[in-house]
Design an enzyme around this catalytic site. Structure first.
Site, PDB file in Angstrom:
ATOM      1  N   THR B  26      39.777  33.618  93.248  1.00 26.77           N
ATOM      2  CA  THR B  26      39.898  33.319  94.653  1.00 26.77           C
ATOM      3  C   THR B  26      41.079  34.177  94.898  1.00 26.77           C
ATOM      4  O   THR B  26      41.199  33.736  96.821  1.00 26.77           O
ATOM      5  CB  THR B  26      40.304  31.878  95.125  1.00 26.77           C
ATOM      6  OG1 THR B  26      41.305  31.219  94.303  1.00 26.77           O
ATOM      7  CG2 THR B  26      39.329  30.815  94.655  1.00 26.77           C
ATOM      8  N   ASP B 138      54.954  32.584  83.340  1.00 26.84           N
ATOM      9  CA  ASP B 138      53.289  32.214  82.909  1.00 26.84           C
ATOM     10  C   ASP B 138      53.026  33.363  81.524  1.00 26.84           C
ATOM     11  O   ASP B 138      52.387  33.502  81.356  1.00 26.84           O
ATOM     12  CB  ASP B 138      52.484  32.881  83.718  1.00 26.84           C
ATOM     13  CG  ASP B 138      51.397  32.081  84.065  1.00 26.84           C
ATOM     14  OD1 ASP B 138      51.218  30.980  83.716  1.00 26.84           O
ATOM     15  OD2 ASP B 138      50.088  32.828  84.991  1.00 26.84           O
TER      16      ASP B 138
END
Lengths: 291, 334
Positions: B26, B138
């Site tokens: 996305t 992350d």
């Protein structure tokens, strides 16, 4: 008391009116605009004045008000505004000197720089639709997006901020901070020295080696000071009142032979300072707080 | 449009070819391509929402900013960045594989020296980030990419941020769940580079186990899984932990004994265990930093780390590329 420390101190301060004024001035320096706001029109003949007044867009506010409102609505803090300043400086260096914008060009440049800074620094940055609302109707969402895009292409994606650029952009604020720190340091050193003068007045002379080493560190520190303060033209030497105090406190002591000898070989500072420091009191403590 | 207007020299996208789509989510589409004038293989990460609606995408902006700042053999190289009508394109060095793929390829054997080599390169890259006051936020096997010459490169700086003002609130909604440090699980608003160290510790464990070490099913389960494995933090071992926003009604598990950890990581040497324990301290202030990790005896004891060019590689017919996996879910910084 390096530039870096001054930067750190500055970044923790709340946003001041001086900072806002500085942001306005910097934004104004990025580009000329075609016409300025109402008061200067008073002497222009009627017909032309009409044209100019209608060219001022709906919802127009002065840059100062615009910036104040943005800061208030978005609650951005000093670090974000520091980054904004760097981007504004970059824009000024990139735009040709003869570039001319319209009424709201400066507003757009400021807003785009602020958005860029906020997005890249903060975890919770307003979205562009929020920024649009913060302009109180001056700009549309589309215009805000466009301004942001144009800024980034003007910068050619060079959005990195270097410490040097921050130092250049904030020099006026930093030199004030450094001056204040320096004055505080001197006051504290004096207080320490006086304290030791009191407590050691009657006691016999302290260990000569510890004395010379403490003087050594003090002397090297003061030469550092004068180096780091070359920009703000502020150094120990330019503070005669302070030295006078020193001399009043300790200078009339005659018990100086050992200390002054070792100092002459160590220090490049003016004799006056050396003499005041080389007196017979234990400055080890004072030296330590300085190093 | 006339010929003159399409002057190829000045249009950035004409400097690269977009040959093959290798990943889509996305958030971004990743293409393989070639930098025309050097014939160098590159990956183009096209960020879909890059330039419209809410203006420049925040993750993309950060990724560009930090990659511009971080040039290091163990950090992915940002070759170029350009915008087209609606999209933002990051041109990145081409990296054909990542650690997650290797970990999952059960037919590939990892030697202790291989694991040491990957961990060493991870720490080198991370040390560079932390030295520049940048938190990655992350780290996971999927974001540790592998170059054809075996070099490991830290990638995906979309969640990274600079560590500046200590009074500023940081988002605790960072790091993929399994690699999230306990202070983040507790919703801490102030944290340090130690969150990245924790992630690397968990990756280290995963490299040895070949399965995820702390695979929580959801955020609540993650707390349970983490403390079952490493013990529940108490005020004794982590002062003030009970003041963190989400610290409440925890099941109390005892900390694992040394013997328990030995059994868990059968192949690990004592030094390897020491390093891992030091990276996965519950109290972030007790965790080692990158300098201490790099100087740890684990890296100097035998076996020496494998030369990167001799490290295991995945099969050439299964190319993967940066963001292949993590484009599917877009993370948000709130």
């Amino acid at each position: 008391m390096s530039d870096k420390e001054a930067l750190k101190i500055f970044s923790r301060k709340p946003v001041s009116d001086d900072m806002i004024e500085f942001l306005v001035a910097t934004t104004n320096s990025t580009i000329q605009v075609k016409s300025s706001s109402a008061p200067t029109y008073s002497k222009v003949d009627g017909s032309r004045m009409d044209v100019m007044v209608t060219s001022v867009p709906r919802g127009y506010v002065s840059l100062t008000t615009f910036i104040k409102n943005l800061i208030k609505h978005s609650n951005v803090q000093t670090p974000t505004l520091m980054a904004t300043l760097v981007y504004l400086n970059k824009v000024r260096n990139i735009l040709p000197a003869n570039a001319v914008g319209m009424e709201t060009t400066r507003h757009r440049i400021f807003l785009a720089s602020l958005i860029l800074a906020a997005k890249s620094l903060n975890d919770s940055s307003p979205l562009n639709k929020h920024w649009t609302a913060y302009t109180d109707g001056l700009l549309s969402n589309q215009e805000v997006n466009l301004a942001e895009r144009e800024l980034i292409s003007l910068l050619k994606w060079d959005i990195n901020i270097k410490e040097r650029e921050l130092l250049v952009a904030l020099q006026p604020f930093l030199s004030v901070i450094k001056d204040q720190l320096l004055a505080k340091l001197q006051r504290e050193t004096m207080e320490k020295a006086n304290y030791y003068r009191m407590s050691h007045m009657s006691s016999s002379s302290s260990n000569p080696t510890s004395r010379s080493s403490s003087i050594n560190s003090l002397a090297s520190y003061s030469s550092q000071l004068s180096l780091s303060n070359s920009l703000s033209s502020h150094s120990l030497r330019s503070q005669p009142s302070c030295h006078d105090l020193y001399n009043n406190g300790v200078g009339n002591s005659k018990r100086t032979p050992l200390g002054s000898k070792s100092l002459n070989t160590i220090s490049k500072q003016p004799i006056r300072v050396k003499r005041s420091l080389s007196s017979d009191f234990n400055l080890a403590e004072a030296g330590q707080i300085l190093v | 449009m006339t010929e003159a207007e399409t002057d190829t020299e000045n249009v950035p996208q004409s400097k690269y070819t977009k040959d093959k789509k290798v990943g889509e989510g996305t958030y971004a589409v990743v293409y393989l391509g070639v930098q025309k004038h050097t014939k160098r293989k590159i990956a183009i990460k096209e960020i879909k929402t890059g330039l419209f609606k809410d203006g420049l995408d925040m993750s993309a902006l950060r990724e560009v900013k930090y990659l511009q700042e971080l040039r290091h053999p163990n950090v992915i190289e940002l070759v170029d960045v350009f915008g087209t009508s609606n999209n933002l394109n990051l041109v990145l060095e081409f990296l054909p594989c990542d650690l997650e793929v290797l970990i999952k390829s059960k037919d590939i054997m990892f030697l202790a020296a291989d694991i040491k080599s990957w961990l060493l390169m991870t720490f080198r890259g991370l040390h560079h980030c932390h030295r520049m006051s940048i938190l990655h936020r992350d780290l996971k096997p999927n974001n540790l990419l592998l170059a054809p010459d075996g070099q490991l490169k830290i990638a995906d700086f979309g969640l990274a941020r600079g560590l500046g003002n200590l009074n500023e609130d940081l988002s605790s909604n960072v790091v993929t769940r399994w690699y999230r440090a306990p202070e983040l699980l507790f919703g801490a608003k102030h944290y340090t580079a130690a969150i990245d160290i924790w992630s690397v510790g968990i990756i280290f464990a995963e490299l040895m186990l070949r399965i995820p070490y702390l695979p929580g099913k959801d955020d609540v389960d993650q707390l349970d899984v983490t403390f079952k494995a490493l013990g529940t933090p108490t005020e004794q071992i982590w002062p003030n932990v009970s003041n963190l926003p989400l610290y409440n009604s925890l099941r109390v598990y005892p900390p694992p004994s040394r013997q328990e950890l030995r059994n868990r990581f059968i192949a690990a040497t004592d030094k390897a265990l020491d390093l891992m324990i030091s990276m996965t301290q519950l109290d972030p202030s007790r965790r080692c930093n990158t300098s201490q990790a790099l100087l740890h005896e684990y890296f100097t004891e035998l076996p020496s780390p494998t030369d990167p060019k001799n490290l295991p590689k995945n099969k050439p017919n299964e190319p993967t590329v940066e963001s292949n996996g993590n484009t599917t879910k877009r993370r948000k910084v709130e």
